[in-house]
Scaffold this active site. Sequence first.
Site, PDB file in Angstrom:
ATOM      1  N   LYS A  83       7.602  -9.030  -7.818  1.00  0.00           N
ATOM      2  CA  LYS A  83       6.605  -8.177  -8.372  1.00  0.00           C
ATOM      3  C   LYS A  83       7.248  -6.728  -9.063  1.00  0.00           C
ATOM      4  O   LYS A  83       7.324  -6.530 -10.009  1.00  0.00           O
ATOM      5  CB  LYS A  83       5.445  -7.933  -7.762  1.00  0.00           C
ATOM      6  CG  LYS A  83       4.537  -7.020  -8.328  1.00  0.00           C
ATOM      7  CD  LYS A  83       3.113  -6.449  -7.304  1.00  0.00           C
ATOM      8  CE  LYS A  83       3.456  -5.633  -6.290  1.00  0.00           C
ATOM      9  NZ  LYS A  83       3.300  -4.264  -6.536  1.00  0.00           N
ATOM     10  N   ASN A  84       7.831  -6.107  -8.019  1.00  0.00           N
ATOM     11  CA  ASN A  84       8.437  -4.681  -8.197  1.00  0.00           C
ATOM     12  C   ASN A  84       9.604  -4.666  -9.233  1.00  0.00           C
ATOM     13  O   ASN A  84      10.114  -3.813  -9.377  1.00  0.00           O
ATOM     14  CB  ASN A  84       8.658  -3.788  -6.936  1.00  0.00           C
ATOM     15  CG  ASN A  84       6.977  -3.627  -6.409  1.00  0.00           C
ATOM     16  OD1 ASN A  84       6.044  -3.940  -7.134  1.00  0.00           O
ATOM     17  ND2 ASN A  84       7.194  -3.099  -5.203  1.00  0.00           N
ATOM     18  N   CYS A 112      -5.153   6.351  -6.286  1.00  0.00           N
ATOM     19  CA  CYS A 112      -4.535   5.234  -5.568  1.00  0.00           C
ATOM     20  C   CYS A 112      -4.783   5.501  -4.023  1.00  0.00           C
ATOM     21  O   CYS A 112      -4.251   6.617  -3.666  1.00  0.00           O
ATOM     22  CB  CYS A 112      -3.103   5.216  -6.032  1.00  0.00           C
ATOM     23  SG  CYS A 112      -2.194   3.777  -4.920  1.00  0.00           S
ATOM     24  N   ARG A 161       1.646  12.669  -2.926  1.00  0.00           N
ATOM     25  CA  ARG A 161       1.799  13.833  -1.955  1.00  0.00           C
ATOM     26  C   ARG A 161       1.130  14.898  -2.931  1.00  0.00           C
ATOM     27  O   ARG A 161       1.427  15.359  -4.147  1.00  0.00           O
ATOM     28  CB  ARG A 161       3.189  14.236  -1.712  1.00  0.00           C
ATOM     29  CG  ARG A 161       3.620  13.274  -0.763  1.00  0.00           C
ATOM     30  CD  ARG A 161       4.870  13.608   0.082  1.00  0.00           C
ATOM     31  NE  ARG A 161       5.127  12.542   1.206  1.00  0.00           N
ATOM     32  CZ  ARG A 161       6.459  12.047   1.094  1.00  0.00           C
ATOM     33  NH1 ARG A 161       7.226  12.108   0.109  1.00  0.00           N
ATOM     34  NH2 ARG A 161       6.471  11.033   1.987  1.00  0.00           N
ATOM     35  N   ASP A 175       6.595  -1.341   2.523  1.00  0.00           N
ATOM     36  CA  ASP A 175       5.690  -2.662   1.978  1.00  0.00           C
ATOM     37  C   ASP A 175       5.685  -3.714   3.118  1.00  0.00           C
ATOM     38  O   ASP A 175       5.056  -4.519   2.806  1.00  0.00           O
ATOM     39  CB  ASP A 175       6.238  -3.109   0.824  1.00  0.00           C
ATOM     40  CG  ASP A 175       6.076  -2.174  -0.458  1.00  0.00           C
ATOM     41  OD1 ASP A 175       5.062  -1.128  -0.282  1.00  0.00           O
ATOM     42  OD2 ASP A 175       6.463  -2.356  -1.447  1.00  0.00           O
ATOM     43  N   ARG A 206      -2.833  -9.245  -6.516  1.00  0.00           N
ATOM     44  CA  ARG A 206      -2.017  -8.418  -7.342  1.00  0.00           C
ATOM     45  C   ARG A 206      -0.605  -8.682  -6.996  1.00  0.00           C
ATOM     46  O   ARG A 206       0.266  -8.407  -7.823  1.00  0.00           O
ATOM     47  CB  ARG A 206      -2.272  -6.715  -6.905  1.00  0.00           C
ATOM     48  CG  ARG A 206      -3.799  -6.549  -7.291  1.00  0.00           C
ATOM     49  CD  ARG A 206      -3.822  -4.889  -7.033  1.00  0.00           C
ATOM     50  NE  ARG A 206      -2.778  -4.163  -7.563  1.00  0.00           N
ATOM     51  CZ  ARG A 206      -2.584  -2.817  -7.562  1.00  0.00           C
ATOM     52  NH1 ARG A 206      -3.126  -2.174  -6.616  1.00  0.00           N
ATOM     53  NH2 ARG A 206      -1.432  -2.496  -7.911  1.00  0.00           N
TER      54      ARG A 206
HETATM   55  N1  EPU Z   1       6.250  10.730  -5.137  1.00  0.00           N
HETATM   56  C1  EPU Z   1       5.838  12.076  -5.368  1.00  0.00           C
HETATM   57  N2  EPU Z   1       6.182  12.280  -6.781  1.00  0.00           N
HETATM   58  C2  EPU Z   1       6.722  11.467  -7.752  1.00  0.00           C
HETATM   59  C3  EPU Z   1       6.954  10.117  -7.172  1.00  0.00           C
HETATM   60  C4  EPU Z   1       6.784   9.906  -5.963  1.00  0.00           C
HETATM   61  O1  EPU Z   1       5.558  12.993  -4.640  1.00  0.00           O
HETATM   62  O2  EPU Z   1       6.998  11.857  -8.830  1.00  0.00           O
HETATM   63  C5  EPU Z   1       6.035  10.244  -3.738  1.00  0.00           C
HETATM   64  C6  EPU Z   1       4.877   9.315  -3.529  1.00  0.00           C
HETATM   65  O3  EPU Z   1       3.743   9.579  -3.669  1.00  0.00           O
HETATM   66  C7  EPU Z   1       5.311   8.634  -2.184  1.00  0.00           C
HETATM   67  C8  EPU Z   1       6.881   8.521  -2.340  1.00  0.00           C
HETATM   68  O4  EPU Z   1       7.053   9.807  -3.134  1.00  0.00           O
HETATM   69  O5  EPU Z   1       4.847   9.432  -1.193  1.00  0.00           O
HETATM   70  C9  EPU Z   1       7.537   7.303  -2.691  1.00  0.00           C
HETATM   71  O6  EPU Z   1       6.979   6.931  -3.784  1.00  0.00           O
HETATM   72  P1  EPU Z   1       7.689   5.978  -5.054  1.00  0.00           P
HETATM   73  O7  EPU Z   1       7.659   6.498  -6.133  1.00  0.00           O
HETATM   74  O8  EPU Z   1       8.960   5.611  -4.655  1.00  0.00           O
HETATM   75  O9  EPU Z   1       6.588   4.971  -5.098  1.00  0.00           O
HETATM   76  P2  EPU Z   1       6.424   3.991  -6.429  1.00  0.00           P
HETATM   77  O10 EPU Z   1       7.700   3.914  -7.155  1.00  0.00           O
HETATM   78  O11 EPU Z   1       5.018   4.404  -6.865  1.00  0.00           O
HETATM   79  C10 EPU Z   1       7.335   1.785  -5.628  1.00  0.00           C
HETATM   80  C11 EPU Z   1       6.630   0.227  -5.323  1.00  0.00           C
HETATM   81  C12 EPU Z   1       5.647   0.235  -4.231  1.00  0.00           C
HETATM   82  C13 EPU Z   1       6.480   0.548  -2.960  1.00  0.00           C
HETATM   83  C14 EPU Z   1       6.996   1.960  -3.280  1.00  0.00           C
HETATM   84  C15 EPU Z   1       7.944   2.390  -1.912  1.00  0.00           C
HETATM   85  C16 EPU Z   1       6.543  -0.646  -7.546  1.00  0.00           C
HETATM   86  C17 EPU Z   1       5.948  -1.023  -8.687  1.00  0.00           C
HETATM   87  N3  EPU Z   1       5.863  -0.158  -6.559  1.00  0.00           N
HETATM   88  O12 EPU Z   1       6.242   2.531  -5.849  1.00  0.00           O
HETATM   89  O13 EPU Z   1       5.235  -1.003  -4.117  1.00  0.00           O
HETATM   90  O14 EPU Z   1       5.578   0.872  -1.668  1.00  0.00           O
HETATM   91  O15 EPU Z   1       7.842   1.950  -4.322  1.00  0.00           O
HETATM   92  O16 EPU Z   1       9.080   1.624  -1.736  1.00  0.00           O
HETATM   93  O17 EPU Z   1       7.837  -0.785  -7.577  1.00  0.00           O
HETATM   94  C18 EPU Z   1       3.712  -2.844  -3.315  1.00  0.00           C
HETATM   95  O18 EPU Z   1       4.243  -3.364  -3.801  1.00  0.00           O
HETATM   96  O19 EPU Z   1       2.846  -2.802  -2.571  1.00  0.00           O
HETATM   97  C19 EPU Z   1       3.885  -1.091  -3.598  1.00  0.00           C
HETATM   98  C20 EPU Z   1       3.030  -0.316  -3.145  1.00  0.00           C
END
Ligand code: EPU
Length: 421
Positions: A23-24, A118, A123, A309, A401
């Site tokens: 998915k990701n 969400c 953070r 995850d 999802r």
């Molecule tokens: N964060 C910030 N600021 C930002 C971006 C992130 O504070 O600008 C924080 C987030 O709040 C979190 C941490 O940094 O605490 C890491 O977040 P990240 O941005 O890496 O997460 P994401 O890109 O939104 C993806 C996956 C998630 C997975 C995370 C961590 C996708 C579409 N989603 O999310 O997948 O948990 O990386 O590996 O790629 C899932 O599939 O169930 C899922 C939630």
Amino acid sequence: MPARLVIEGGTPLRGEIQASAAKNAALPAMAASLLTAQPVALENVPALADVVTMGSLLEQLGAEMSAGPDGATSLQVTRVASHEAPYDLVSTMRASVVVLGPLLARTGVARVALPGGCAIGGRGGRPIDQHLKGLARLGADITIQNGYVEARASRLKGARITTDLVTVTGTENLMMAAVLAEGVTVLENAAREPEVADLARLLTAMGARIEGAGTERIEIEGVVELGGARHRIIPDRIEAGTLLAAGAITGGDVTVTGATPRHMTATLAKLEECGAALTVDGDRIRCVGPERPQAADIITSPFPGFPTDMQGQMMALLGLADGLSKITETIFENRFMHAAELCRMGALIETEGSIAVVRGVKAYQGAPVMATDLRASASLVLAGLAARGTTEVSRVYHLDRGYEALEKKLQSLGARIRRVG
Ligand code: EPU
């Protein structure tokens, strides 16, 4: 009544099952179609609610989408019809934010609703601050108004960007913005997740110049235009891990085929530490479950560390271990929502902040439980498979999802699980 999963626990799962595509990796690959007027042909796109949501968003933005057999999905954005990712879509799927970078790079303007809301995100309430900071470094004007981010730039300019933390979709957004920027961009502290490297492979096939994807330093030399490409999405390491954990928790014998074991080293090592016997042979991973799991400590961290995850699924397993386990969640705040539900099934878990202490019990009892997010749902399904009696997992739309036909896959391994309502 919305759909629920009813599980009669206690059957050891046995057999072989094929991993679906990630998915990701699929979601950002679909968004990459915004970068070119030529068709982007994706193979092996999983049939998931989030993929449908991304498809609707891209159609609103001007994509023509067609689907064939085996997940073949072709996307073509001849002309961008809208610059806006509206709140109703972004609020149901945070990953919608990955249209921001490509939309801005292609057209010079993008409006995306702030994700907010969400349950596992954010953070200090600024969960996409790193995406925005990076785009500003590339020369975009960023304004936030009425719950929307608006980014504008006549042409982005390459820059050196060091994110304050490792962000997966942040790295993807910045990579997709930088491929059409003028000059060289260096992303430091980039996410090393296999999904980031997969996106880089697609972008490279489209004509982008990218080096270092999959490491913490990615260098991108901007080009004026990108073309179409054909690309096969990588296997889902989290789905594969979940299916292996299902084998482990039921004391069964499950082989996942079509997987990429090198994307799963942290998960496989932890399953072994819990007493599962693993055999890796090419793209096949066999997991023979222990009679009773052993306790183990887990700290989630960015790839190649243990993936957040998989944290909920491992908590379900460790809840049955002989001994005390400590789970530390470093990626997301508030990602222990499955713990309280597991306790309703007899688990002994105490959480405080980012730490969960799991005192293993001999057995779970079936109970009605409620899914709260995608991976929490998977955790509850695993517990239900191992429990004595009947478990009813409600709100399975979370599961839909991100897991393709999970109950069918589990049924084929002998699980007594059915969807009702
Ligand atoms: N964060 C910030 N600021 C930002 C971006 C992130 O504070 O600008 C924080 C987030 O709040 C979190 C941490 O940094 O605490 C890491 O977040 P990240 O941005 O890496 O997460 P994401 O890109 O939104 C993806 C996956 C998630 C997975 C995370 C961590 C996708 C579409 N989603 O999310 O997948 O948990 O990386 O590996 O790629 C899932 O599939 O169930 C899922 C939630």
